[in-house]
Design a protein around this motif. Structure first.
Motif, PDB file in Angstrom:
ATOM      1  N   THR A 321     -11.132  -4.194 -22.667  1.00 11.14           N
ATOM      2  CA  THR A 321     -11.408  -4.254 -21.229  1.00 11.14           C
ATOM      3  C   THR A 321     -11.166  -2.893 -20.602  1.00 11.14           C
ATOM      4  O   THR A 321     -10.329  -2.127 -21.070  1.00 11.14           O
ATOM      5  CB  THR A 321     -10.522  -5.321 -20.548  1.00 11.14           C
ATOM      6  OG1 THR A 321     -10.803  -5.363 -19.153  1.00 11.14           O
ATOM      7  CG2 THR A 321      -9.042  -5.008 -20.738  1.00 11.14           C
ATOM      8  N   LYS A 322     -11.911  -2.582 -19.573  1.00  5.93           N
ATOM      9  CA  LYS A 322     -11.706  -1.341 -18.822  1.00  5.93           C
ATOM     10  C   LYS A 322     -11.014  -1.608 -17.493  1.00  5.93           C
ATOM     11  O   LYS A 322     -10.669  -0.688 -16.764  1.00  5.93           O
ATOM     12  CB  LYS A 322     -13.052  -0.654 -18.554  1.00  5.93           C
ATOM     13  CG  LYS A 322     -13.792  -0.219 -19.825  1.00  5.93           C
ATOM     14  CD  LYS A 322     -13.014   0.835 -20.586  1.00  5.93           C
ATOM     15  CE  LYS A 322     -13.760   1.296 -21.840  1.00  5.93           C
ATOM     16  NZ  LYS A 322     -12.930   2.171 -22.688  1.00  5.93           N
ATOM     17  N   ASP A 323     -10.854  -2.902 -17.189  1.00  6.37           N
ATOM     18  CA  ASP A 323     -10.294  -3.281 -15.886  1.00  6.37           C
ATOM     19  C   ASP A 323      -9.289  -4.402 -16.095  1.00  6.37           C
ATOM     20  O   ASP A 323      -9.624  -5.462 -16.617  1.00  6.37           O
ATOM     21  CB  ASP A 323     -11.418  -3.748 -14.955  1.00  6.37           C
ATOM     22  CG  ASP A 323     -10.890  -4.113 -13.571  1.00  6.37           C
ATOM     23  OD1 ASP A 323     -10.278  -5.181 -13.440  1.00  6.37           O
ATOM     24  OD2 ASP A 323     -11.115  -3.335 -12.641  1.00  6.37           O
ATOM     25  N   CYS A 328      -7.968   0.153 -13.237  1.00  2.75           N
ATOM     26  CA  CYS A 328      -8.914   0.815 -14.138  1.00  2.75           C
ATOM     27  C   CYS A 328      -8.156   1.504 -15.271  1.00  2.75           C
ATOM     28  O   CYS A 328      -7.179   2.216 -15.028  1.00  2.75           O
ATOM     29  CB  CYS A 328      -9.710   1.850 -13.344  1.00  2.75           C
ATOM     30  SG  CYS A 328     -10.627   3.003 -14.381  1.00  2.75           S
ATOM     31  N   PRO A 330      -8.386   4.376 -17.731  1.00  2.20           N
ATOM     32  CA  PRO A 330      -9.233   5.574 -17.814  1.00  2.20           C
ATOM     33  C   PRO A 330      -9.719   5.845 -19.230  1.00  2.20           C
ATOM     34  O   PRO A 330      -9.083   5.476 -20.215  1.00  2.20           O
ATOM     35  CB  PRO A 330      -8.306   6.692 -17.325  1.00  2.20           C
ATOM     36  CG  PRO A 330      -6.920   6.188 -17.548  1.00  2.20           C
ATOM     37  CD  PRO A 330      -6.985   4.702 -17.384  1.00  2.20           C
ATOM     38  N   ASN A 531      -6.657 -11.123 -19.478  1.00  3.20           N
ATOM     39  CA  ASN A 531      -6.884 -10.934 -18.047  1.00  3.20           C
ATOM     40  C   ASN A 531      -6.284 -12.066 -17.209  1.00  3.20           C
ATOM     41  O   ASN A 531      -5.820 -11.835 -16.093  1.00  3.20           O
ATOM     42  CB  ASN A 531      -8.384 -10.801 -17.758  1.00  3.20           C
ATOM     43  CG  ASN A 531      -8.636  -9.962 -16.510  1.00  3.20           C
ATOM     44  OD1 ASN A 531      -7.975  -8.937 -16.303  1.00  3.20           O
ATOM     45  ND2 ASN A 531      -9.551 -10.395 -15.660  1.00  3.20           N
ATOM     46  N   GLU A 564      -8.802   3.685  -0.080  1.00  2.88           N
ATOM     47  CA  GLU A 564      -9.688   3.595  -1.247  1.00  2.88           C
ATOM     48  C   GLU A 564     -11.140   3.816  -0.840  1.00  2.88           C
ATOM     49  O   GLU A 564     -11.913   4.446  -1.543  1.00  2.88           O
ATOM     50  CB  GLU A 564      -9.509   2.232  -1.925  1.00  2.88           C
ATOM     51  CG  GLU A 564      -8.164   2.107  -2.639  1.00  2.88           C
ATOM     52  CD  GLU A 564      -7.946   0.724  -3.222  1.00  2.88           C
ATOM     53  OE1 GLU A 564      -8.859  -0.118  -3.098  1.00  2.88           O
ATOM     54  OE2 GLU A 564      -6.868   0.479  -3.780  1.00  2.88           O
ATOM     55  N   ASN A 626      -6.016   5.606 -10.880  1.00  4.02           N
ATOM     56  CA  ASN A 626      -6.186   4.609  -9.819  1.00  4.02           C
ATOM     57  C   ASN A 626      -5.722   5.133  -8.459  1.00  4.02           C
ATOM     58  O   ASN A 626      -5.444   4.355  -7.539  1.00  4.02           O
ATOM     59  CB  ASN A 626      -5.439   3.327 -10.197  1.00  4.02           C
ATOM     60  CG  ASN A 626      -6.143   2.556 -11.304  1.00  4.02           C
ATOM     61  OD1 ASN A 626      -7.019   1.745 -11.051  1.00  4.02           O
ATOM     62  ND2 ASN A 626      -5.767   2.827 -12.561  1.00  4.02           N
TER      63      ASN A 626
END
Length: 845
Positions: A321-323, A328, A330, A531, A564, A626
């Motif tokens: 997973t990237k998230d 996030c 990196p 997750n 953000e 982040n």
């Protein structure tokens, strides 16, 4: 004459001495008590030693106070890293109280913390033998019994086929004249006893583990072979002739092989045996008495491999997973499991993990045919010597099925002699697991027929190594050739082998950008892939923080969102700057991104308790990616003297809003001292603050599982071909099996799941130490075990299930000493007892 001296004078001197001794004992006792009051435990301990040496009759009177003094003084010595003094104090104490289970158990705890696991387990075992009802010692012993007698001993001794084949090969060799035998890595001594029963004149057996050596002595004596088998407590590499054995032997028997064949040092030990302990081998075609020549059982081995797709292996060895709950990960941070790691470390790490592939949850898909990796002749000294120096050999295997390349699975066939062999293939019913080499660092893991899986194979550091795994296919070749034409040096590639090598380098080569490689345990990688776990914590933390100051939190969160939206602008709302932050402490074991997730929830000051520098660097890089200011995340162990002080206030005038505790070990057991940690944590929470999880429910069910029975204890003498081993090794059986996958465990459920126990970390008065649970039998059979798992409630609505497919936790099971026959419709009563972090379950009719 000398005899005429009056006796009363001698008696008077004796009386004066006794009075002086009593006076000294009395003063020393007073001094000891005074020192205890002043918390001068070292001096108090010295006074008690003097008292007990002068007046042993006072042992029973001062025993408890002496124990308390010893334990407090030991804590101080431990804090000062005065290890020798600490151990010396315990040795003195055990000379005075050799049968004191409390002192034995405490000595074990100190040794275990110092890393002396074998020695610690020995003291725990002694404490349990002294007092079988001593709960603390039982819990400690059960947790470390695997280091005393590893679980595979039970499984292998129950493998009738393995025992039968080894026995037949040894019998053949002895009958052909190999009458002097050395058993390397004897374990319980079963192979030595096979040799003696076959008629060997001289049998020697060496075993390095003190516990296994002592166990083998008992086993050999019980089978009335102590006169014919000489046991040596040492490594075979240290055996000298004639110091330890009188002359060279004609036969070496050994089973010092692991799932990857070479991992227990069989190559090194056999090189030494051929050079120093064995007679010279018989040349091909040469005739003569075998007693004049040397040979080894097993004679040789062939190693096989197969490329597989396996989701279970993937989720434990690759972060997919990237998230993670909005965080996030990196691209410049690479996560690897130790089995994937090629980074040089001081410790030698096995380049593979192990799995029972026939029982891996979700199964696996073979993407290639099985292929031969290498052969090794254990009766050829030159071949053994050349193994470690051979250059890596390149292998290319055609793909036969489409799928995701997750691992190379490895097994072997052990050829004991010309007639007898053992296979550790996943398709065989065997006690063996397979070696698993996870695949990593590929640009694309999807492969299909027409592709070739390329790898390099070698035997370095006494391990089978499979490295530089890559994929070579028609499309990849075209893309690669285009890239090669951009580099003049690559235009000179002539042969297909050179092209394959270059393609492999292209596929696995690292980009120019600086990367942080973070080594995580396989359970930590599985957790990072979970997750639901992270989303659950995020939601629960948000609810707690919202309940504390809803309006201010909303303002802070709005400001966060605005920042953000403005691409990381450093401008901030003045309201945010005056808000007092919420303090969140994460004391999870190992690597955890929960503090960073907490940092996204507004004006929060998160504290992480990670220990390793590479983990801290990784968390800093994730924070940076982040757009968190570097100082947002605090590494709490930098601010406290040691790990034991982790649970304390963030500031002298501040308390924690949330404390995250690790309640369940990855093995499936409750963490040690978790209730004590929860008690401290409750005192450190601000009004309305919470501990996560707030409570835990333990569930279990009744099953019939012959597998669990056989993995927990040796079953009688039939499995060991009439040899009496079971009563001795079964002293080290433990009632709880850990690291189970309930979803793939061979078993028959005989009841539905029932709630066994509630552990409440926020409201401890709801906890009970004893509970009886009625269980309705829904299928007739024999109850052999009670698997259990947990539902962890972050609050009344958000629940984490340790038995779910995505869980990084395994399950555990209580294995009954004696199976219970049950009929459908019956009811059994389970008596569940909870003491500290130890749970025991007994069955009543």
């Amino acid at each position: 004459m000398p005899n005429s001296q009056p006796r009363p004078r001698r008696g008077a001197r004796s009386g004066a001495g006794a009075a002086g001794r009593e006076e000294l004992v009395s003063r020393s006792l007073q001094s000891a008590e005074h020192c205890l009051g002043a918390q001068d435990f070292g001096t108090a301990y010295a006074h008690y030693l003097l008292v007990l040496s002068l007046a042993p009759e006072l042992k029973d009177d001062v025993k408890e106070t002496f124990q308390y003094t010893l334990f407090r003084w030991a804590e101080e010595l431990d804090a000062l890293s005065r290890t020798q003094d600490l151990l010396g104090c315990y040795e003195q104490a055990l000379e005075l109280f050799p049968d004191d289970e409390v002192i034995c158990n405490s000595m074990g705890e100190h040794l275990f913390r110092m890393g002396f696991r074998d020695e610690a387990a020995g003291y725990f075992h002694k404490a349990v033998k002294l007092n079988p009802d001593f709960s603390d010692a039982k819990e400690n012993f059960y947790r470390v019994a695997n280091w005393l007698v590893e679980r595979w001993h039970f499984i292998m001794l129950n493998d009738t086929k393995r025992n039968t084949v080894y026995n037949a090969a040894i019998q053949n060799a002895v009958c052909l004249g190999s009458r002097s035998v050395l058993d390397i890595g004897a374990g319980t001594g079963i192979l030595s006893m096979f040799a003696k029963k076959a008629g060997a004149h001289s049998v020697y057996a060496c075993e390095l583990s003190k516990t296994m050596y002592e166990l083998a002595c008992d086993v050999v004596a019980a089978n009335k072979m102590e006169a014919g088998i000489k046991l040596l407590h040492m490594k075979s590499l240290d055996i000298e002739i004639p110091k330890h054995i009188p002359e060279r032997v004609s036969l070496v028997v050994t089973e010092t092989v692991d799932a990857g064949l070479f991992g227990e040092g069989i190559v090194e030990s056999l090189i030494h045996a051929w050079e120093h302990l064995l007679l010279q081998p018989k040349n091909r075609g040469e005739n003569g008495n075998c007693e004049k020549y040397g040979k080894v059982i097993p004679a040789s081995a062939v190693i096989f491999g197969m490329a597989v797709e396996c989701a279970e292996i993937r989720r434990h060895h690759r972060v997919g997973t990237k998230d993670v709950a909005g965080i996030c990960l990196p691209a410049n941070v690479k996560f690897q499991s130790p089995a994937c790691s090629s980074i040089d470390t001081e410790e030698t790490i096995e380049p593979y993990t192990t799995e029972k592939m026939s029982r891996v949850p979700g199964g696996y898909l073979a993407l290639t045919e099985c292929f031969e990796i290498m052969t090794v002749d254990f009766n050829n000294l030159q071949e053994l010597k050349s193994l470690a120096t051979k250059k890596p050999r390149k292998i290319g295997i055609p793909v036969i099925k489409e799928g995701i390349l997750d691992a190379i699975v490895v097994w072997f066939v052990l050829q004991l002699d010309d007639e007898h062999s053992l296979s550790t293939s996943p398709s065989e019913e065997t006690c063996w697991e397979q070696a698993v080499y996870p695949v990593h660092n590929l640009a694309d893991y999807w492969i299909k027929p027409g592709d070739h899986v390329m790898m390099e194979v070698s035997c370095q550091d006494c391990y089978l190594r499979i490295q530089n795994i890559s994929v070579f296919g028609l499309e990849r070749e075209v893309d690669a050739r285009k890239n090669f034409t951009k580099d003049k040096d690559l235009l000179s590639l002539g042969s297909e082998a050179e092209l394959c090598s270059a393609l492999a380098n292209l596929q696995t080569g690292k980009p120019d950008a600086v990367e942080q490689t973070c080594i995580l345990e396989s359970t930590e990688i599985a957790l990072l892939n979970n997750n639901l776990y992270h989303e659950g914590f995020k939601m629960a933390m948000r609810k707690v923080l919202s309940s504390l100051t809803p309006e201010k939190l909303c303002q802070a969160m709005d400001t966060q969102c605005e920042n953000e939206m403005s691409c990381g602008s450093e401008e901030s709302n003045s309201e945010e700057s005056i808000l007092e932050p919420f303090y969140v402490l994460d004391v999870s074991e190992g690597f955890s991104v929960l503090p960073i997730i907490a940092g996204t929830l507004g004006q929060v000051k998160p504290y992480s308790s990670v220990e390793k520098d590479q983990h801290r660097t990784t968390l800093d890089l994730i924070s940076e990616a982040n757009h968190f200011p570097k100082e947002t995340l605090e590494f709490w162990l930098r601010h406290v003297e040691d790990e034991s002080a982790v649970l304390q206030r963030p500031k002298s005038d501040k308390l924690w809003s949330i404390i995250i505790l690790d309640v369940i070990e990855p093995s499936g057991l409750i963490q040690q001292e978790i209730m004590e940690k929860a008690a401290i944590s409750r005192c450190l929470l601000q009004s309305g603050g919470k501990i996560f999880p707030q409570y835990v429910l333990m569930f279990g069910l009744l099953v019939e599982s012959q597998t669990l029975v056989e993995e927990s204890a040796v079953q009688g003498t039939e499995r060991t071909l009439g040899l009496n081993i079971a009563p001795f090794i079964n002293q080290f059986q433990v009632p709880i099996r850990v690291f189970l996958d309930l979803s793939s465990l061979p078993c028959i459920p005989l009841s539905k799941p029932v709630e066994l126990l509630r552990l409440d970390l926020m409201t401890p008065y709801l906890n009970t130490s004893n509970r009886e649970v009625k269980v309705h039998i829904c299928k007739s059979g024999q109850v052999t075990a009670i698997p259990f798992w947990y539902h962890m409630y972050l609050d009344d609505e958000i629940r984490l299930d340790t038995s779910s497919e995505a869980s990084h936790w395994k399950q555990a099971a209580v294995v009954l000493d004696n199976p219970i026959q049950v009929e459908m419709g019956e009811e059994l009563v389970l008596s569940v007892q909870h003491h500290k972090s130890n749970v025991s379950i007994t069955v009543k009719r």
